[in-house]
Design a protein around this motif. Structure first.
Motif: not given
Length: 192
Positions: A105-108, A114-117, A122-123
């Motif tokens: 959650x903190x990483x998000x 990079x949107x793919x990353x 998220x997945x």
């Protein structure tokens, strides 16, 4: 009687203890009270074998029923302990995995070029939450809720007039529960 005959009679006839050789009674015997022959007591009633068997049957049946009840209680207690051990292990496992979800959650929340990353993280976080839900782990609602010390751990107090007193104004770390058991309290800021 001649002396010889008298000797033969004395030798052949035994002299009783309290009797003189001429057959008279001694003084001791005369003073003793006459004892009556003891009355014969009626023989004690013999126990009824049927009654004995029934009493023994009742005793053994009672012992059997008590043993059966003890075993049933043991079986129920063992089942409850097994269920408790499984719940404890499940709660402990979920508690060990919750910091990983917190880090996801903190990483998000961090900006990422990079949107793919970001979509991949998220997945992973979504899949992690789904697994916890399948285990029965749910998030404790906190934001805007009245403060409850069973579910919330207040680490800060702030003055906010727009919120009612003792209301959670901000969630610093999410809390989780497994059924009714709290795995981890939510770390919150409370408005006074």
């Amino acid at each position: 009687m001649s002396k010889q005959k008298r000797r033969q009679t004395e030798q052949t006839e035994p002299i009783e203890q309290n009797q003189t050789p001429d057959g008279g009674e001694t003084l001791d015997q005369a003073e003793q009270p006459v004892q009556e022959a003891p009355e014969q007591e009626e023989p004690a009633e013999r126990p009824d074998p049927l009654a004995e068997s029934q009493a023994q049957y009742q005793q053994l049946n009672d012992k059997y029923l008590r043993t059966l009840a003890e075993y049933d209680n043991y079986r129920k207690r063992s089942q409850k302990e097994r269920e408790g051990v499984f719940g404890d292990a499940q709660a402990m496992t979920a508690g060990l995995l919750l910091p990983v979800l917190d880090n996801l959650d903190l990483a998000l929340q961090q900006p990422c070029a990079d949107e793919e990353y970001k979509k991949g993280v998220e997945l992973i976080a979504k899949q992690f939450r789904e697994i916890l839900e399948k285990m029965g782990v749910t998030e404790i609602p906190a934001q805007g809720q009245p403060f409850d010390p069973r579910y919330h751990d207040a680490v800060m107090h702030v003055e906010q007039e727009e919120l009612p007193e003792n209301t959670v104004s901000q969630v610093l770390r999410k809390g989780y529960q497994l059924g009714d058991r709290v795995i981890r309290c939510a770390m919150v800021q409370v408005a006074n």
